[in-house]
Design a protein around this motif. Sequence first.
Motif, PDB file in Angstrom:
ATOM      1  N   LYS A 195      -3.547  23.757  16.885  1.00  0.00           N
ATOM      2  CA  LYS A 195      -2.195  23.355  17.700  1.00  0.00           C
ATOM      3  C   LYS A 195      -1.277  21.985  16.778  1.00  0.00           C
ATOM      4  O   LYS A 195      -2.090  21.191  15.927  1.00  0.00           O
ATOM      5  N   ALA A 196      -0.032  22.274  16.590  1.00  0.00           N
ATOM      6  CA  ALA A 196       0.504  21.079  15.768  1.00  0.00           C
ATOM      7  C   ALA A 196       0.845  19.685  17.243  1.00  0.00           C
ATOM      8  O   ALA A 196       0.590  20.290  18.036  1.00  0.00           O
ATOM      9  N   VAL A 197      -0.192  18.868  17.098  1.00  0.00           N
ATOM     10  CA  VAL A 197      -1.018  17.675  17.498  1.00  0.00           C
ATOM     11  C   VAL A 197       0.540  16.184  17.464  1.00  0.00           C
ATOM     12  O   VAL A 197       0.321  16.141  16.244  1.00  0.00           O
ATOM     13  N   LEU A 198       1.501  15.753  18.433  1.00  0.00           N
ATOM     14  CA  LEU A 198       1.913  15.037  18.051  1.00  0.00           C
ATOM     15  C   LEU A 198       1.272  13.666  19.276  1.00  0.00           C
ATOM     16  O   LEU A 198       1.058  14.335  19.925  1.00  0.00           O
ATOM     17  N   THR A 199       1.734  12.823  18.335  1.00  0.00           N
ATOM     18  CA  THR A 199       1.187  11.544  19.703  1.00  0.00           C
ATOM     19  C   THR A 199       2.169  10.877  20.167  1.00  0.00           C
ATOM     20  O   THR A 199       3.559  10.846  19.687  1.00  0.00           O
ATOM     21  N   LYS A 200       2.573   9.635  21.203  1.00  0.00           N
ATOM     22  CA  LYS A 200       3.400   8.944  21.947  1.00  0.00           C
ATOM     23  C   LYS A 200       3.145   7.903  22.203  1.00  0.00           C
ATOM     24  O   LYS A 200       3.190   7.007  21.449  1.00  0.00           O
ATOM     25  N   VAL A 255      -4.073   8.388  21.209  1.00  0.00           N
ATOM     26  CA  VAL A 255      -4.928   9.433  21.651  1.00  0.00           C
ATOM     27  C   VAL A 255      -4.131  10.129  22.671  1.00  0.00           C
ATOM     28  O   VAL A 255      -4.861  10.545  23.506  1.00  0.00           O
ATOM     29  N   ASP A 256      -2.864   9.197  22.886  1.00  0.00           N
ATOM     30  CA  ASP A 256      -1.184  10.136  24.076  1.00  0.00           C
ATOM     31  C   ASP A 256      -0.904  11.268  23.242  1.00  0.00           C
ATOM     32  O   ASP A 256       0.044  11.059  22.468  1.00  0.00           O
ATOM     33  N   LEU A 257      -1.645  12.134  23.492  1.00  0.00           N
ATOM     34  CA  LEU A 257      -1.290  13.358  22.431  1.00  0.00           C
ATOM     35  C   LEU A 257      -0.033  14.270  23.451  1.00  0.00           C
ATOM     36  O   LEU A 257       0.062  14.363  24.323  1.00  0.00           O
ATOM     37  N   VAL A 258       1.119  15.238  22.503  1.00  0.00           N
ATOM     38  CA  VAL A 258       1.413  16.360  23.057  1.00  0.00           C
ATOM     39  C   VAL A 258       1.357  17.457  22.509  1.00  0.00           C
ATOM     40  O   VAL A 258       1.507  17.010  20.783  1.00  0.00           O
ATOM     41  N   THR A 259       1.856  18.324  22.836  1.00  0.00           N
ATOM     42  CA  THR A 259       1.593  19.945  21.564  1.00  0.00           C
ATOM     43  C   THR A 259       3.255  20.395  22.208  1.00  0.00           C
ATOM     44  O   THR A 259       3.964  19.884  22.836  1.00  0.00           O
ATOM     45  N   GLU A 260       3.403  21.290  21.499  1.00  0.00           N
ATOM     46  CA  GLU A 260       4.426  22.320  21.179  1.00  0.00           C
ATOM     47  C   GLU A 260       4.314  22.925  23.371  1.00  0.00           C
ATOM     48  O   GLU A 260       5.190  23.812  23.750  1.00  0.00           O
ATOM     49  N   PRO A 315       2.808  19.670  33.183  1.00  0.00           N
ATOM     50  CA  PRO A 315       2.744  20.938  32.528  1.00  0.00           C
ATOM     51  C   PRO A 315       0.983  21.270  31.565  1.00  0.00           C
ATOM     52  O   PRO A 315       1.039  22.339  32.394  1.00  0.00           O
ATOM     53  N   VAL A 316       0.463  20.108  31.252  1.00  0.00           N
ATOM     54  CA  VAL A 316      -0.616  20.425  30.682  1.00  0.00           C
ATOM     55  C   VAL A 316      -1.307  19.419  31.755  1.00  0.00           C
ATOM     56  O   VAL A 316      -1.245  18.080  30.680  1.00  0.00           O
ATOM     57  N   ASP A 317      -2.639  19.031  32.334  1.00  0.00           N
ATOM     58  CA  ASP A 317      -2.914  17.796  32.088  1.00  0.00           C
ATOM     59  C   ASP A 317      -4.325  18.433  32.297  1.00  0.00           C
ATOM     60  O   ASP A 317      -5.087  19.345  31.611  1.00  0.00           O
ATOM     61  N   GLY A 318      -4.670  17.318  30.695  1.00  0.00           N
ATOM     62  CA  GLY A 318      -6.076  17.050  30.356  1.00  0.00           C
ATOM     63  C   GLY A 318      -5.602  17.458  29.137  1.00  0.00           C
ATOM     64  O   GLY A 318      -5.618  18.419  28.074  1.00  0.00           O
ATOM     65  N   THR A 319      -4.357  17.498  28.020  1.00  0.00           N
ATOM     66  CA  THR A 319      -3.789  17.874  26.811  1.00  0.00           C
ATOM     67  C   THR A 319      -5.101  17.281  25.868  1.00  0.00           C
ATOM     68  O   THR A 319      -4.981  18.255  25.011  1.00  0.00           O
ATOM     69  N   MET A 320      -6.288  16.329  25.786  1.00  0.00           N
ATOM     70  CA  MET A 320      -6.404  16.263  25.028  1.00  0.00           C
ATOM     71  C   MET A 320      -8.153  17.434  24.864  1.00  0.00           C
ATOM     72  O   MET A 320      -8.115  17.830  23.594  1.00  0.00           O
ATOM     73  N   ASN A 321      -8.638  17.677  26.049  1.00  0.00           N
ATOM     74  CA  ASN A 321      -9.126  18.864  26.129  1.00  0.00           C
ATOM     75  C   ASN A 321      -8.255  20.465  25.458  1.00  0.00           C
ATOM     76  O   ASN A 321      -9.362  21.143  25.262  1.00  0.00           O
ATOM     77  N   PHE A 322      -7.074  20.078  26.163  1.00  0.00           N
ATOM     78  CA  PHE A 322      -6.482  21.775  25.083  1.00  0.00           C
ATOM     79  C   PHE A 322      -6.953  21.946  23.514  1.00  0.00           C
ATOM     80  O   PHE A 322      -6.929  22.345  23.222  1.00  0.00           O
ATOM     81  N   VAL A 323      -5.961  20.479  23.470  1.00  0.00           N
ATOM     82  CA  VAL A 323      -6.091  20.186  22.142  1.00  0.00           C
ATOM     83  C   VAL A 323      -7.514  20.579  21.334  1.00  0.00           C
ATOM     84  O   VAL A 323      -7.786  21.829  19.531  1.00  0.00           O
ATOM     85  N   HIS A 324      -8.568  20.213  21.544  1.00  0.00           N
ATOM     86  CA  HIS A 324     -10.321  20.772  21.514  1.00  0.00           C
ATOM     87  C   HIS A 324     -10.330  21.872  21.651  1.00  0.00           C
ATOM     88  O   HIS A 324     -11.488  22.578  21.498  1.00  0.00           O
TER      89      HIS A 324
END
Length: 274
Positions: A32-37, A41-46, A92-101
């Motif tokens: 995933k392309a990961v951006l931070t907010k 460690v506050d992540l958001v993805t496409e 929309p995605v709860d657990g974005t850190m988990n999703f990224v990994h």
Amino acid sequence: MAEFDVEVVFTVALKAVKDAGEIIKEAFYKKKAVLTKSCAVDLVTETDQAVEKMLIGRIKENFPNHMFIGEESVAAGEKCDLTDEPTWIVDPVDGTMNFVHSFPHSCISLAVLYHKDIHIGIIYNPILDQMFTAKLGQGAFLNDKPIRASEETELGKSLVIAEFGTNRDLQKMESVLKNITALMNKVHGLRAMGSAALNMASVASGGADCYFEYGIHVWDIAAGTLIVREAGGVCIDTEGGPLDLMSRRMICASSEKLALQIIPLLTQLKLERD
Ligand code: IPD
Ligand code: CA
Ligand code: CA
Ligand code: CA
């Protein structure tokens, strides 16, 4: 005031969540392309953004007068006001850190409120194909089968979920650790799984006995609150007393008796934000 027919709204919401699940599944094991907010460690993805966009589109198409509060829309500058109008609250995605990994503990969390009461709660982990649903006064379900919170009332026999949150400020981390240290030798087990909504779904389905967190947002807990309550559990303020969904703190448990044994052990500040 907009029309509100809970069955009609539920049907549209459930279909939208299932479709959102397909978007998450498609991306789950890819890079995933990961951006931070707010911090590293506050992540958001496409995918977070695409799911939220799709869900907003569905609401506008089916219920043009309904309101919407979504994590990524608020991050982009939208207001986070809760009115008496029918309001969809979306993570929309709860657990974005988990999703990224690609750790399979992420979900879509969607609630629909009317007059500030939660009428519909849906939490869907598309990777494990677990669909938690509740309608006000009609019970809570996992994949259409009724679920109940555990009967546990003793702290020493309880599995308790805490979270570390995304704040890396030293003082905040110390207060998170103080809570964990205070609980560690008093509970049966402690867990931190990285999804507020799935933590609540675990309490609702009896897999965990309690979950609390400071710094959470309305989109993390709105659906879970209804699902826990409809499963016979409680969601209250971390000081005891009624939960304010906008207060950014919450404790839920299989019973109030259990929650009230944990509350005095928590030393994190009442109004502390993440
Ligand atoms: C986060 C997760 C996490 C919780 C954080 C939330 P996000 O939501 O629910 O478990 O500890 O407080 O912000 O950012 O992955 O949607
Ligand atoms: Ca987030
Ligand atoms: Ca969240
Ligand atoms: Ca999110």
